[in-house]
Design an enzyme around this catalytic site. Structure first.
Site, short mmCIF file in Angstrom:
data_model
loop_
_atom_site.label_atom_id
_atom_site.label_comp_id
_atom_site.label_asym_id
_atom_site.label_seq_id
_atom_site.Cartn_x
_atom_site.Cartn_y
_atom_site.Cartn_z
CG ASP A 1 0.68 51.35 34.46
OD1 ASP A 1 0.64 52.54 34.80
OD2 ASP A 1 1.62 50.58 34.76
CG HIS B 1 -0.59 59.13 39.01
ND1 HIS B 1 -1.06 59.05 37.71
CD2 HIS B 1 0.04 57.96 39.25
CE1 HIS B 1 -0.73 57.88 37.20
NE2 HIS B 1 -0.07 57.20 38.10
CG ASP B 2 3.20 58.61 37.08
OD1 ASP B 2 3.13 58.18 38.26
OD2 ASP B 2 2.78 57.99 36.10
CD GLU C 1 1.88 55.64 31.93
OE1 GLU C 1 2.46 56.44 32.66
OE2 GLU C 1 2.00 54.41 32.06
CG ASP D 1 -4.56 53.24 35.95
OD1 ASP D 1 -3.83 52.57 35.21
OD2 ASP D 1 -4.27 54.38 36.36
C1 NOJ Z 1 2.89 54.29 35.27
C2 NOJ Z 1 2.05 54.79 36.41
O1 NOJ Z 1 1.39 55.95 36.01
C3 NOJ Z 1 2.97 54.98 37.58
O2 NOJ Z 1 2.34 55.65 38.64
C4 NOJ Z 1 3.49 53.64 38.00
O3 NOJ Z 1 4.43 53.81 39.04
C5 NOJ Z 1 4.15 52.92 36.84
N1 NOJ Z 1 3.40 53.01 35.64
C6 NOJ Z 1 4.32 51.46 37.15
O4 NOJ Z 1 3.07 50.83 37.09
#
Ligand code: NOJ
Length: 527
Positions: free
Chosen positions: A201, A325-326, A264, A99
């Site tokens: 990210d 994970h989000d 992402e 990542d």
């Molecule tokens: C996306 C990530 O997947 C998330 O977990 C993170 O909090 C934010 N970007 C900030 O980096």
């Protein structure tokens, strides 16, 4: 499948390292823990692991606040252990994707510490500083994804700095060539260590409007949604100047063999596909989150698959993601029976699938009491991501076999019944379904790299045909509803069920029409 790259015919598995496997009894997962589970990942049929951030970090956002891009946080291990993990993964033909978090650093990163020392600091322009608005408040109306204004006042130097996420995550100034160079150097460092690619990210956040114009209000905002959604981030994200940056990242990847650049990006599909670039010079895989963001409804999903297939640029390779994970876990979003249907969809669609750890055993969101919330998003705006980040459930042993110490987040409820050990041999378990789907996909070029043709269906049914160059064809039919449904096969002829959410259907002959029970999905090898 030699005609395709590994990231086209392979399957990616996301590991949230804090929660995967703890080897040193501190309650937090680590690299050695992952190392110890490589045989499991290989047995499952994983081609690549994407590991959420493992760099030194104050952990304000659990690793997405990086304070050193070229080292490993001691809680996860050491650089040598990372090298060992890469070698051990490669020995099993598993690629390693890191990542990469280029949009912001930690406020504890030496660059930011230096930048905030004075307005004349030589690192000042690494970040985004702005004088107050004429009324003395923040320079514009931009909001932080994690709640409140995206501007933080810096008393010492009398300016605001911009942070799209936490104030502990100041955004970097990607218009500064030195920032770019430093970040590319960090990417190069990992590529030279043998890392096979990056998941970048918030790639669409990197460049912001040069004039800092206010974002417009969002007329579709519904109270109860994240406050960030009150505005349309028209000026703070997805700016045209992002493309040359993606191109630079891509050409860096191209200096090395067989590496993958994943972005992402949460954007509407037509905007998303622009990140592929114009001539194969963008991201290999801009993550496609439609299976997460859309309502689980056959009509909408079928339309979205069709739209996506239709707008992909020439030679662009599709991809699909079911969880991360989000986001709430798939089994909680749509229920366990439909999570099985979703597994069939994910692993039979055209495009690289990304699986989220634990979804292969049907882990669900856990209830985490307010006082136990660790996620800053949960603390700030009440939308906690912790429930989808609980420890991997390996067995019914103490702490689900994740750790011998108390885990950093509470265990999921029911881990005694929902775990890898218990599902490994069980004929109808979620794990068996995933493993068999992956096995079939790996074996059958039609499913892996074949063409995609939608079939006309109605109600709760989605159906399509995948076909290999050789003419081998598979029909995939999914019932997204609880009621039985009938799918006329018209000219498709006859076939045999080779895989189904209800395993007793397997080897059933099919002719003329297909009967689906509620929550049913079948893969039929057409004659
Ligand atoms: C996306 C990530 O997947 C998330 O977990 C993170 O909090 C934010 N970007 C900030 O980096």
């Amino acid at each position: 499948m030699r005609s395709h790259e590994w990231w086209q015919h392979g399957i990616i598995y996301q590991i949230y390292p804090r929660s995967f496997a703890d080897s040193n009894a501190d309650g937090v997962g680590d690299l050695r823990g992952i190392l110890g589970k490589l045989d499991y990942l290989s047995w499952l049929g994983t081609d690549a692991i994407w590991i959420s951030p493992i760099y030194p970090s104050p952990m304000a956002d659990f690793g997405y606040d990086v304070s050193n891009y070229t080292d490993i946080h001691p809680v996860f291990g050491t650089l040598d252990e990372m090298r060992e993990l890469i070698a051990a993964a490669h020995a099993r033909d598993i690629k390693v994707i890191l990542d990469f978090v280029p949009n912001h650093t930690s406020s504890e990163h030496p660059w930011f510490k230096e930048a905030r020392r004075s307005r004349n600091s030589e690192k000042r322009d690494y970040y985004l500083w702005h004088d107050p608005a004429p009324n003395g408040g923040p320079p514009n109306n931009w909001l932080s994804v994690f709640g409140g204004s995206a501007w933080e006042w810096d008393e010492e130097t009398g300016q605001y700095y911009y942070h799209a996420f936490l104030k502990e995550q100041p955004d970097l100034n990607w218009r500064n060539p030195r920032v770019r160079q430093q970040m590319y150097a960090a990417m190069r460092f990992w590529l030279e260590q043998g890392v096979d690619g990056f998941r970048v990210d918030v790639l669409w956040h990197l460049i912001k409007d040069a004039e800092w114009r206010d974002n417009p209000p969002n007329p579709d905002y519904v109270p109860g949604q994240a406050p960030y959604n009150q505005l349309i981030p028209a000026y703070s994200t997805d700016q045209p100047e992002i493309y040359p940056i993606v191109k630079e990242m891509r050409s860096l990847m191209n200096e090395f063999d067989e590496r993958v650049l994943i972005g992402e990006i949460y954007l509407p599909i037509r905007r998303l596909v622009s990140y592929y670039g114009t001539a194969g010079d963008g991201a290999h895989l801009p993550f496609n989150f439609q299976l997460i963001t859309l309502p689980w409804n056959a009509r909408q999903i079928a339309a979205a698959i069709g739209e996506y297939e239709g707008v992909l640029p020439p030679n662009a390779w599709p991809n699909w993601v079911l969880g991360n994970h989000d986001q709430p876990r798939v089994a909680s979003r749509i229920g366990l029976p439909q999570a099985r249907v979703a597994a069939v969809l994910l692993l039979t669609l055209r495009g690289t699938p990304t699986l989220y750890y634990g979804d292969e055993i049907g882990m669900r969101d856990s209830v985490i009491f307010p006082e136990a919330i660790r996620d800053p998003q949960g603390k700030n705006i009440g939308i906690s991501r912790d429930p989808a980040r609980t420890p991997m459930q390996w067995s019914s042993a103490t702490n689900a076999g994740f750790s011998t110490a108390e885990p950093w987040l509470p265990l999921g409820h029911g881990y005694e019944h929902c775990n890898v050990e218990g599902q490994t041999q069980a004929k109808d378990s979620m794990l068996t379904l995933y493993r068999r789907l992956i096995e079939l996909r790996r074996k059958e070029p039609a499913l892996c790299i074949g063409s995609y043709r939608p079939l006309v269906s109605g109600g709760d049914v989605i159906a399509f045909v995948r076909e290999a160059d050789t003419g081998n064809r598979f029909l995939v039919a999914l019932n997204l509803g609880p009621r039985p449904a009938l799918l006329p096969l018209d000219t498709l002829g006859t076939g045999q069920v080779v895989l189904a959410t209800e395993s007793r259907r397997e080897s059933e002959r099919v002719s003329g029409r297909l009967v689906l029970t509620g929550d049913d999905a079948v893969v039929v090898r057409l004659d």
